[in-house]
Design a protein around this motif. Structure first.
Motif, short mmCIF file in Angstrom:
data_model
loop_
_atom_site.label_atom_id
_atom_site.label_comp_id
_atom_site.label_asym_id
_atom_site.label_seq_id
_atom_site.Cartn_x
_atom_site.Cartn_y
_atom_site.Cartn_z
N ILE A 220 87.02 81.70 72.11
CA ILE A 220 87.91 80.73 72.51
C ILE A 220 89.16 81.45 73.24
O ILE A 220 89.69 82.52 72.36
N VAL A 221 89.77 80.94 74.16
CA VAL A 221 91.47 81.62 74.48
C VAL A 221 91.75 80.09 74.64
O VAL A 221 91.77 79.33 75.58
N SER A 222 92.71 79.89 73.65
CA SER A 222 93.36 78.50 73.49
C SER A 222 94.80 78.86 73.82
O SER A 222 95.29 78.59 74.97
N SER A 223 95.75 79.05 72.81
CA SER A 223 97.28 79.37 73.32
C SER A 223 97.24 80.69 74.08
O SER A 223 98.23 81.02 74.65
N GLY A 224 96.21 81.38 73.98
CA GLY A 224 96.22 82.61 74.43
C GLY A 224 97.31 83.99 74.01
O GLY A 224 97.07 84.83 74.23
N ALA A 255 98.89 79.39 79.13
CA ALA A 255 98.39 80.68 78.43
C ALA A 255 97.79 81.46 79.77
O ALA A 255 97.96 82.77 79.75
N ARG A 256 97.24 80.75 80.77
CA ARG A 256 96.74 81.63 81.95
C ARG A 256 98.02 82.40 82.55
O ARG A 256 97.69 83.65 82.67
N ASP A 257 99.20 81.80 82.74
CA ASP A 257 100.39 82.67 83.43
C ASP A 257 100.75 83.88 82.49
O ASP A 257 101.06 84.77 82.80
N ARG A 258 100.61 83.39 81.31
CA ARG A 258 101.25 84.53 80.18
C ARG A 258 100.25 85.73 80.24
O ARG A 258 100.75 86.92 80.34
N LEU A 259 99.05 85.30 80.15
CA LEU A 259 97.92 86.61 80.00
C LEU A 259 98.12 87.22 81.51
O LEU A 259 97.87 88.50 81.39
N VAL A 260 98.12 86.63 82.68
CA VAL A 260 98.45 87.43 84.10
C VAL A 260 99.49 88.14 83.85
O VAL A 260 99.49 89.28 84.24
N VAL A 261 100.57 87.75 83.55
CA VAL A 261 101.95 88.54 83.52
C VAL A 261 101.85 89.51 82.71
O VAL A 261 102.42 90.65 82.87
#
Ligand code: R5P
Length: 299
Positions: A220-224, A255-261
């Motif tokens: 699971i990726v939740s809060s990331g 979460a998605r934005d933070r992982l991409v950054v």
């Protein structure tokens, strides 16, 4: 009479793909909200004495569960032979213990709720950490499919030499299954979770993987936050852009934005639909539910 599958709101693609893959009828379920917010439901397809399935992935579960329970109850009132739930993502599996006095063990109470409404559930990789199987909390059959072969197949198609990283002890079951199916080396890290969005991870030496591409694998990726910590560490140690490979891409909030950054690419299955859901789990779900479609006996 053959089975029929109905889409709960937002699950139209899931229901229509499963109907096409299994040959069951795609039923009509009319739904809307009354002005006061209550739910209106009407089954526009005959369900009497038929195996009836509701398609409903259970990310963001609180808004979905009451309409789902009302739909299941309506199917029983309308004399459906059996009522099955296809929930590619099964919610409320993580609070499986009372960590502090007075806490609700929501995995057990949620399981009781669904067990009283359905004859069976089909799902993909439920989060089993302290529980060995869903049967410890569910009193109905829970058919479980595993995404590891699909994730491994994705990795086999990548030409880059890679190694897999499980970000915490729980991820070992998923990362080792994917690693063995994809014939790739793997390492599992230790995570300390201090809060919903507060985790720290300890890293061993990774020098033996120098020059290889890191692939983070988790269910699971939740809060990331788990993936983000691991990505930052790997990038900081000079590894190339990591891929975050997960079964369930909940990707809550930003979460998605933070992982991409942080420098990651995200690839998940479509148990939770979204732009990162690049791996199609529906053929596996179709195989999982096929035997249930032949059972039409009224319970
Ligand atoms: C933990 O037990 C799971 O395997 C995942 O590592 C966890 O759910 C990820 O949560 P988050 O994305 O909020 O760090």
């Amino acid at each position: 009479m053959s089975a029929a599958i109905f889409a709960m709101p937002g699950n139209e693609t899931l229901a229509s793909e499963l109907a096409a893959l299994t040959g069951v009828e795609l039923g009509v379920l009319e739904h809307r909200k009354f002005p006061d917010g209550e739910t209106y439901l009407r089954f526009g397809t005959e369900v009497r004495n038929r195996t009836s399935l509701l398609a409903c992935s259970l990310h963001n579960p609180n808004v979905k569960v009451l309409p789902l329970l009302l739909a299941a109850a309506a199917l029983r009132d309308l004399s459906a032979a059996t009522v099955g739930l296809v929930a590619p993502y099964l919610a409320y599996m993580r609070q499986d213990r009372r960590f502090k006095d007075g806490e609700a063990v929501t995995s057990s109470s949620f399981a009781r709720l669904l067990s009283s409404a359905f004859n069976w559930i089909a799902t993909i990789d439920p989060h089993l950490h302290r529980l060995a199987s869903p049967g410890e909390i569910y009193t109905i059959p829970v058919l479980v499919g595993h995404a590891a072969p699909l994730l491994a197949d994705y990795l086999r198609r990548r030409p880059v030499p890679s190694f897999l990283v499980g970000p915490d002890a729980e991820s070992e079951q998923w990362v080792s299954a994917v690693a063995s199916a994809a014939h790739l080396p793997h390492v599992t890290l230790q995570k300390d979770r201090r809060g919903d969005r507060d985790v720290s991870i300890s890293f061993p030496s990774l020098t033996r993987f120098t020059g290889m591409a890191p692939i983070l694998v988790d269910d699971i990726v939740s809060s990331g936050r788990t993936m983000e910590m691991a990505v930052k560490h790997l990038v900081g140690r000079g590894f190339r852009k990591p891929i975050c490979l997960a079964v369930h891409g909940i990707l809550a909030e930003d979460a998605r934005d933070r992982l991409v950054v942080a420098g990651a690419e995200i690839v998940t299955t479509n148990t939770v639909p979204g732009p990162m859901a690049k791996l199609n789990i529906n053929p596996l779900l179709a195989e999982l539910i096929r035997p249930q479609l032949l059972k039409g006996t009224k319970p």
